[in-house]
Design an enzyme around this catalytic site. Sequence first.
Site, PDB file in Angstrom:
ATOM      1  CG  HIS A 119      -0.292   0.522   1.155  1.00 33.25           C
ATOM      2  ND1 HIS A 119       1.038   0.181   1.041  1.00 33.25           N
ATOM      3  CD2 HIS A 119      -0.884   0.010   0.048  1.00 33.25           C
ATOM      4  CE1 HIS A 119       1.241  -0.487  -0.078  1.00 33.25           C
ATOM      5  NE2 HIS A 119       0.094  -0.604  -0.705  1.00 33.25           N
ATOM      6  CD  GLU A 215      19.695   0.253  -2.228  1.00 34.32           C
ATOM      7  OE1 GLU A 215      19.161  -0.814  -2.586  1.00 34.32           O
ATOM      8  OE2 GLU A 215      19.910   0.566  -1.051  1.00 34.32           O
TER       9      GLU A 215
HETATM   10  P1  NAD Z   1       9.680  -0.097  -0.415  1.00 34.82           P
HETATM   11  O1  NAD Z   1       9.276  -0.862  -1.582  1.00 34.82           O
HETATM   12  O2  NAD Z   1       8.856   1.089  -0.115  1.00 34.82           O
HETATM   13  O3  NAD Z   1      11.294   0.259  -0.526  1.00 34.82           O
HETATM   14  C1  NAD Z   1      11.908   1.405  -0.062  1.00 34.82           C
HETATM   15  C2  NAD Z   1      12.713   1.995  -1.223  1.00 34.82           C
HETATM   16  O4  NAD Z   1      13.198   3.270  -0.818  1.00 34.82           O
HETATM   17  C3  NAD Z   1      13.951   1.184  -1.656  1.00 34.82           C
HETATM   18  O5  NAD Z   1      13.929   1.017  -3.055  1.00 34.82           O
HETATM   19  C4  NAD Z   1      15.147   2.090  -1.238  1.00 34.82           C
HETATM   20  O6  NAD Z   1      16.234   1.980  -2.152  1.00 34.82           O
HETATM   21  C5  NAD Z   1      14.522   3.441  -1.307  1.00 34.82           C
HETATM   22  N1  NAD Z   1      15.135   4.455  -0.461  1.00 34.82           N
HETATM   23  C6  NAD Z   1      15.780   4.302   0.727  1.00 34.82           C
HETATM   24  N2  NAD Z   1      16.167   5.512   1.213  1.00 34.82           N
HETATM   25  C7  NAD Z   1      15.749   6.437   0.306  1.00 34.82           C
HETATM   26  C8  NAD Z   1      15.835   7.870   0.248  1.00 34.82           C
HETATM   27  N3  NAD Z   1      16.407   8.571   1.219  1.00 34.82           N
HETATM   28  N4  NAD Z   1      15.291   8.498  -0.822  1.00 34.82           N
HETATM   29  C9  NAD Z   1      14.684   7.802  -1.810  1.00 34.82           C
HETATM   30  N5  NAD Z   1      14.580   6.453  -1.799  1.00 34.82           N
HETATM   31  C10 NAD Z   1      15.096   5.779  -0.753  1.00 34.82           C
HETATM   32  O7  NAD Z   1       9.732  -1.133   0.694  1.00 34.82           O
HETATM   33  P2  NAD Z   1       9.480  -1.163   2.254  1.00 34.82           P
HETATM   34  O8  NAD Z   1      10.215  -0.098   2.926  1.00 34.82           O
HETATM   35  O9  NAD Z   1       9.788  -2.559   2.629  1.00 34.82           O
HETATM   36  O10 NAD Z   1       7.896  -0.904   2.393  1.00 34.82           O
HETATM   37  C11 NAD Z   1       6.902  -1.850   2.077  1.00 34.82           C
HETATM   38  C12 NAD Z   1       5.530  -1.238   2.354  1.00 34.82           C
HETATM   39  O11 NAD Z   1       5.425  -0.702   3.681  1.00 34.82           O
HETATM   40  C13 NAD Z   1       5.231  -0.055   1.445  1.00 34.82           C
HETATM   41  O12 NAD Z   1       3.860   0.073   1.283  1.00 34.82           O
HETATM   42  C14 NAD Z   1       5.738   1.092   2.269  1.00 34.82           C
HETATM   43  O13 NAD Z   1       5.317   2.332   1.826  1.00 34.82           O
HETATM   44  C15 NAD Z   1       5.221   0.675   3.654  1.00 34.82           C
HETATM   45  N6  NAD Z   1       6.032   1.371   4.656  1.00 34.82           N
HETATM   46  C16 NAD Z   1       5.658   2.654   4.906  1.00 34.82           C
HETATM   47  C17 NAD Z   1       6.438   3.437   5.737  1.00 34.82           C
HETATM   48  C18 NAD Z   1       5.996   4.857   5.943  1.00 34.82           C
HETATM   49  O14 NAD Z   1       4.789   5.138   5.917  1.00 34.82           O
HETATM   50  N7  NAD Z   1       6.935   5.788   6.105  1.00 34.82           N
HETATM   51  C19 NAD Z   1       7.613   2.924   6.302  1.00 34.82           C
HETATM   52  C20 NAD Z   1       7.965   1.579   6.036  1.00 34.82           C
HETATM   53  C21 NAD Z   1       7.156   0.828   5.187  1.00 34.82           C
END
Ligand code: NAD
Length: 244
Positions: A119, A215
């Site tokens: 991404h 989860e």
């Molecule tokens: P996602 O599909 O990436 O969901 C996050 C998942 O992480 C959930 O299933 C949750 O249960 C799990 N989770 C929460 N805490 C956790 C932990 N400590 N260890 C392991 N798993 C854990 O959904 P989103 O957050 O809505 O993201 C959507 C898009 O945006 C994706 O491409 C995501 O990577 C991007 N995004 C990136 C960042 C980043 O670069 N750090 C942050 C937010 C969103």
Amino acid sequence: MNLEAARAALRDARRVAVLTGAGVSAESGIPTFRDAQTGHWARFRPEDLASPDAYRQDPDTVWEWYAGRYRDVLRAEPNGAHYLLAQLEGLKGNGFLLATQNVDGLHARAGSQRLVELHGNLLSARDEITGEVFALPDPDVLETPPVSPNGHRMRPNIVWFGEFLPEDALATASEAFASADVALVVGTSGVVYPAAGLALETLRQGGVVIEINPEETELTPLLSFSVRDVASRGLAALLGQAAS
Ligand code: NAD
């Protein structure tokens, strides 16, 4: 499959593919979109800003949001999960690939090299005319919207809602998952393409897919085994190490 068998499968695997999502960076203090309650994350809804339409209509606000996220990720540090994945790469060598949906740059900072960012990332921007990618200056001196060395406005180097994933990154990831003996799906809900597709490719070819997520996800019922824990502890358990 139980934890012992999952550990043995990972230990013996010659080819390992890993997919990470926002959950892998949660322990670094970077909120997943779903969990976001504070700061830039609460003021703006990602789906209102992370799109070509939003950028066309209001590039200043879109850039304000991305500049804030850029500042946030530079203040964050990689956590145990990022480091354990870099270590796993060291063990598996050429047979390893890490595909991330994250845009925070933390995997690279933890030392991962066989890495594809599906991404894009927050640390760079793209010339709107030539498509060239340039590193952003330090957040303290970043003026938005930034201008490329060619003198053109730049856009965030992020794949937005409604845009295609970079073809070469996706091809590299698909190939690695299709040929993996073991695939790990860490911290991603599994509903968003390509997470589900990649994991299913491994299963179709007879490989093992292990999920690490506190989860249950929509993928859980399809997979070989799930470690129901946060990323750092879950990976430490799989690698047979104490969590750092
Ligand atoms: P996602 O599909 O990436 O969901 C996050 C998942 O992480 C959930 O299933 C949750 O249960 C799990 N989770 C929460 N805490 C956790 C932990 N400590 N260890 C392991 N798993 C854990 O959904 P989103 O957050 O809505 O993201 C959507 C898009 O945006 C994706 O491409 C995501 O990577 C991007 N995004 C990136 C960042 C980043 O670069 N750090 C942050 C937010 C969103």
